[in-house]
Design an enzyme around this catalytic site. Sequence first.
Site, PDB file in Angstrom:
ATOM      1  N   SER A  63       0.798  -1.243   0.000  1.00  0.00           N
ATOM      2  CA  SER A  63       0.000   0.000   0.000  1.00  0.00           C
ATOM      3  C   SER A  63       0.822   1.281   0.000  1.00  0.00           C
ATOM      4  CB  SER A  63      -0.930   0.031   1.215  1.00  0.00           C
ATOM      5  OG  SER A  63      -2.005  -0.819   0.997  1.00  0.00           O
ATOM      6  N   LYS A  66       0.377   3.447  -2.925  1.00  0.00           N
ATOM      7  CA  LYS A  66      -0.812   4.305  -3.108  1.00  0.00           C
ATOM      8  C   LYS A  66      -0.429   5.787  -3.099  1.00  0.00           C
ATOM      9  CE  LYS A  66      -4.267   1.071  -1.137  1.00  0.00           C
ATOM     10  NZ  LYS A  66      -3.606  -0.225  -1.052  1.00  0.00           N
ATOM     11  N   TYR A 188      -3.603  -2.288 -10.558  1.00  0.00           N
ATOM     12  CA  TYR A 188      -3.501  -2.032  -9.114  1.00  0.00           C
ATOM     13  C   TYR A 188      -2.604  -3.085  -8.433  1.00  0.00           C
ATOM     14  CZ  TYR A 188      -4.918  -2.160  -4.191  1.00  0.00           C
ATOM     15  OH  TYR A 188      -4.893  -2.202  -2.808  1.00  0.00           O
ATOM     16  N   TYR A 239      -4.701   3.857   8.068  1.00  0.00           N
ATOM     17  CA  TYR A 239      -6.074   3.345   8.161  1.00  0.00           C
ATOM     18  C   TYR A 239      -6.669   3.674   9.523  1.00  0.00           C
ATOM     19  CZ  TYR A 239      -3.701   1.121   4.379  1.00  0.00           C
ATOM     20  OH  TYR A 239      -2.928   0.922   3.280  1.00  0.00           O
ATOM     21  N   VAL A 257       1.262  -3.836   3.802  1.00  0.00           N
ATOM     22  CA  VAL A 257       1.187  -5.148   4.463  1.00  0.00           C
ATOM     23  C   VAL A 257       2.429  -6.016   4.216  1.00  0.00           C
ATOM     24  CG1 VAL A 257      -1.326  -5.313   4.731  1.00  0.00           C
ATOM     25  CG2 VAL A 257      -0.259  -6.107   2.614  1.00  0.00           C
TER      26      VAL A 257
HETATM   27  O1  DON Z   1      -4.926  -4.562  -1.775  1.00  0.00           O
HETATM   28  C1  DON Z   1      -4.372  -5.106  -0.825  1.00  0.00           C
HETATM   29  O2  DON Z   1      -5.002  -5.659   0.062  1.00  0.00           O
HETATM   30  C2  DON Z   1      -2.863  -5.082  -0.778  1.00  0.00           C
HETATM   31  N1  DON Z   1      -2.309  -5.159  -2.098  1.00  0.00           N
HETATM   32  C3  DON Z   1      -2.353  -3.825  -0.126  1.00  0.00           C
HETATM   33  C4  DON Z   1      -2.879  -3.643   1.268  1.00  0.00           C
HETATM   34  C5  DON Z   1      -1.971  -2.889   2.142  1.00  0.00           C
HETATM   35  O3  DON Z   1      -0.765  -2.867   2.010  1.00  0.00           O
HETATM   36  C6  DON Z   1      -2.610  -2.233   3.293  1.00  0.00           C
HETATM   37  N2  DON Z   1      -1.613  -1.759   4.194  1.00  0.00           N
HETATM   38  N3  DON Z   1      -1.405  -1.682   5.276  1.00  0.00           N
END
Ligand code: DON
Length: 303
Positions: A63, A66, A188, A239, A257
């Site tokens: 993420s 983003k 994405y 978040y 993540v």
């Molecule tokens: O879309 C997702 O769930 C993952 N590719 C990215 C989520 C993420 O990294 C949230 N972060 N803390």
Amino acid sequence: MGFQDILEEIHSKLRDAPHKGVVASYIPELGKVSIKNLGICLLTLDQEEYGVGEFQTPFSIQSISKVLSLTLALNLIGTEVWKRVDVEPSGDPFNFLSLLELERGIPRNPLINAGAIVISDILYSNLKNPKEDFLNFVRELANDDTIDYNLDVANSEKKTGFRNVAAANLLKSFNNIQNNVDDVLDFYFHQCSLTMSCSQLNKTFFMFANSGKSIAGKTYLNPSQVKRMNALMITCGFYDEAGEFAFEVGLPGKSGVGGGIVAVHPGKYSIATWAPGLNVKGNSLLGMQALEMFTTKTGLSIF
Ligand code: DON
């Protein structure tokens, strides 16, 4: 005490911590990473670098990407972005769906999954070769051509990203996705699979500490856009733990993540950590502790 000594002290305190969190496994490929990794890297505005542990080992930035896709969208269409996505903290997990239904397909902010999927749609409409052009943009920001997607990670998420498929379809039902849903999601997932070390993350995020000017001296965002990017990071970058991160660390930043966190002190430095064990909110457990220790020891938070 110099920066290198401070990082070493933090590293030696946290390296053997009994609670390291849990490595993300909902994207199976991420589950293969050792929980023992712990890297911390600091890059000051005069481009002095300090690092400890696995600060040069590339990992999946997830993420954190983003922030980079939003930066490119602002470059391409400016304030038009805000017609498609809001700028309010969600107070909910990054993959939460019900708000999207309540708010008629306008994601709360661009740093939760639904918001980043809308940004991907904007980029998909405005780039000739979306995956290639986005990668080149990131390489240019970091001044580093070795940065790349990890196709195993992208394919792994493609097979298991059910909540993102649901979010994208819900967005499409509200006419907030203009392209083919599968194409937007494929783009994405590639963005999320970008692989960087803490050292490379700092170089990429240098411009958020340096009034929009990259490490190579090129300007990508004007001062008002940088202000907004940093405001979004501090209010939405973690978040439903954004308050806790501001409270403990006191810097704008973004987590992923894959266990990475990058944070900036405008006018002073960029700092990145990598520790793959996550807390229950999906943020790196030791990474947050390391950053709290750093800003507390140095007094260098924005507050
Ligand atoms: O879309 C997702 O769930 C993952 N590719 C990215 C989520 C993420 O990294 C949230 N972060 N803390």
